[in-house]
Scaffold this motif. Sequence first.
Motif, PDB file in Angstrom:
ATOM      1  N   LYS A  37       0.935   4.204  -2.859  1.00 40.33           N
ATOM      2  CA  LYS A  37       0.788   5.699  -2.530  1.00 40.33           C
ATOM      3  C   LYS A  37       2.012   6.565  -2.725  1.00 40.33           C
ATOM      4  O   LYS A  37       1.658   7.549  -3.412  1.00 40.33           O
ATOM      5  N   ILE A  38       3.175   5.984  -2.722  1.00 43.10           N
ATOM      6  CA  ILE A  38       4.263   6.703  -3.376  1.00 43.10           C
ATOM      7  C   ILE A  38       4.218   6.710  -4.708  1.00 43.10           C
ATOM      8  O   ILE A  38       4.501   8.020  -5.375  1.00 43.10           O
ATOM      9  N   ARG A  94       0.763  -1.119  -0.007  1.00 39.21           N
ATOM     10  CA  ARG A  94       0.132  -0.114  -0.003  1.00 39.21           C
ATOM     11  C   ARG A  94       0.899   1.253   0.067  1.00 39.21           C
ATOM     12  O   ARG A  94       0.463   2.053  -0.612  1.00 39.21           O
ATOM     13  N   ILE A  95       1.997   1.247   0.660  1.00 41.89           N
ATOM     14  CA  ILE A  95       2.646   2.497   0.741  1.00 41.89           C
ATOM     15  C   ILE A  95       3.564   2.503  -0.412  1.00 41.89           C
ATOM     16  O   ILE A  95       3.515   3.842  -0.891  1.00 41.89           O
ATOM     17  N   LEU A  96       3.875   1.449  -0.960  1.00 47.46           N
ATOM     18  CA  LEU A  96       4.600   1.637  -2.540  1.00 47.46           C
ATOM     19  C   LEU A  96       3.528   2.304  -3.643  1.00 47.46           C
ATOM     20  O   LEU A  96       3.780   3.124  -4.345  1.00 47.46           O
TER      21      LEU A  96
END
Length: 158
Positions: free
Chosen positions: A6-7, A2-4
């Motif tokens: 979003k980035i 998820r973080i990837l």
Amino acid sequence: MRILFKIFLLIFFTLFISMIYFSFIGLETKRFNKQISQKIKVIDEDLKIELNKVKIILDPIKFKINAKTVGPKLIFGKQIVELENIKTDISLKSLIKKEFSIKDLEISTKSLELNNLISFLRNFKNSSQLYLLEKIIKKGYLIADLNLEFDEEGKIKD
């Protein structure tokens, strides 16, 4: 994961917003003025150009940059030719390949007194035709729009 995502989304939107900004509003800079002045000196060592800010607008569809400056001056000795504006399109593809990237150059002049213009031109090429023209013309003004086209090597086409 998820973080990837979003980035990635943040980078994508930042690039997208930047492209829209540079396509519609553009960027004004004096950063290229020195390089332009050096290119003018290649034509003649005594020829100088005074540039104001250059406005650069990205054209992502045609993959080029539109550059324009308003109010530049050509100076040769004590003679000055005031220009209205100079516009050109610079190919991003050629810029990346480090080739000559200007295909055309549009120059618009302010109202120029003919005698001053002829004596300015005689500094570059002192010919008998220009001398006679200078003696024949007593008064007059000229406003010109010049369109110059260049080949791949940077020479003006006929």
